[in-house]
Design a protein around this motif. Structure first.
Motif, short mmCIF file in Angstrom:
data_model
loop_
_atom_site.label_atom_id
_atom_site.label_comp_id
_atom_site.label_asym_id
_atom_site.label_seq_id
_atom_site.Cartn_x
_atom_site.Cartn_y
_atom_site.Cartn_z
N LYS A 137 0.84 -1.18 0.00
CA LYS A 137 0.00 0.00 0.00
C LYS A 137 0.88 1.24 0.00
O LYS A 137 1.97 1.24 0.57
CB LYS A 137 -0.92 0.01 1.22
CG LYS A 137 -1.89 -1.16 1.25
CD LYS A 137 -2.75 -1.14 2.50
CE LYS A 137 -3.70 -2.34 2.52
NZ LYS A 137 -4.53 -2.37 3.74
N VAL A 139 0.68 5.63 0.49
CA VAL A 139 -0.13 6.77 0.91
C VAL A 139 0.75 8.03 0.94
O VAL A 139 1.97 7.96 1.04
CB VAL A 139 -0.75 6.57 2.31
CG1 VAL A 139 -1.80 5.47 2.29
CG2 VAL A 139 0.32 6.27 3.35
N ALA A 160 -4.71 15.12 -4.15
CA ALA A 160 -5.85 14.22 -4.38
C ALA A 160 -5.92 13.75 -5.83
O ALA A 160 -6.61 12.78 -6.14
CB ALA A 160 -7.15 14.91 -3.98
N PRO A 165 -3.74 7.17 -2.13
CA PRO A 165 -4.55 7.91 -1.16
C PRO A 165 -3.74 8.96 -0.38
O PRO A 165 -2.53 8.84 -0.19
CB PRO A 165 -5.06 6.81 -0.22
CG PRO A 165 -4.89 5.53 -0.97
CD PRO A 165 -3.72 5.73 -1.85
#
Length: 212
Positions: A137, A139, A160, A165
């Motif tokens: 993942k 971020v 964004a 994310p």
């Protein structure tokens, strides 16, 4: 099975990687976790910080500024609950190796246009690594945010647009962080009940949701 590996990376210097790495490792250690911090920066900033301390840090710290992290970290992680990698600026090979070793890639980005543009290369590296490690993942966290400014809101809107994310928690630009690092301490140690410690506990809580 080894511990979770968190790589804090950004090719752009001054993004707050070392401050984030040291204080996130401290927040993890505060929970009772066994934590290893790997200083992968050839400038040895985290290692120099550790040398200033009067006692051992609340986590284990080693220097490994080499493009072999993806090979060596799995063996090192076997003895820990979490491994935090403090990535280097402007070192493509070591950054790529740190990303390849990670279960979670954390990209700190300062609220400025220059930092936004420079971060695109790091985000691209993380996206490329995901193709080979589907469980990984990635971020983004806004770092060194200066109050509730329009620039802070604008950078969130800009970030964004990336395909990874953006965390709800961010890291304000607090003088307390710099003072703690300068004195060889973590923010958890220097101001355990202060807003800086709360910042990193909030960041940790969100990260724990991701790696659970």
């Amino acid at each position: 099975m080894g511990g979770q590996v968190i790589a804090i990376v950004n090719q752009k210097g001054g993004a707050g990687k070392t401050t984030t790495a040291i204080n996130l490792a401290a927040a993890l250690a505060e929970t009772g976790a066994r934590v290893l911090l790997i200083d992968a920066d050839p400038q040895h900033t985290a290692t120099d910080w550790s040398a200033m301390r009067e006692k051992a840090p609340p986590f284990v710290l080693i220097a490994l500024p080499q493009p072999v992290l993806h090979r060596d970290v799995p063996k090192l992680a076997a003895d820990y609950d979490f491994v935090v990698i403090d990535g280097p600026p402007r070192n493509y090979e070591v950054t790529r190796s740190a990303i390849a070793a990670a279960d979670l890639v954390l990209v700190p980005v300062q609220p400025s246009g220059a930092d936004f543009w420079a971060s695109r290369e790091t985000v691209k590296l993380a996206q490329e690594a995901h193709a080979f490690k589907e469980t990984q993942k990635s971020v983004i966290v806004v770092s060194r945010r200066k109050g509730q400014t329009a620039l802070g809101r604008d950078i969130r809107e800009a970030l964004a647009t990336f395909e990874i994310p953006l965390l709800r928690a961010d890291i304000p630009d607090r003088i307390a962080y710099a003072e703690a690092i300068t004195n060889g301490k973590t923010i958890i140690e220097s101001q355990p009940k202060g807003p800086g410690a709360k910042d990193f506990r909030a960041l940790l809580a969100e990260i724990q949701e991701l790696v659970a």
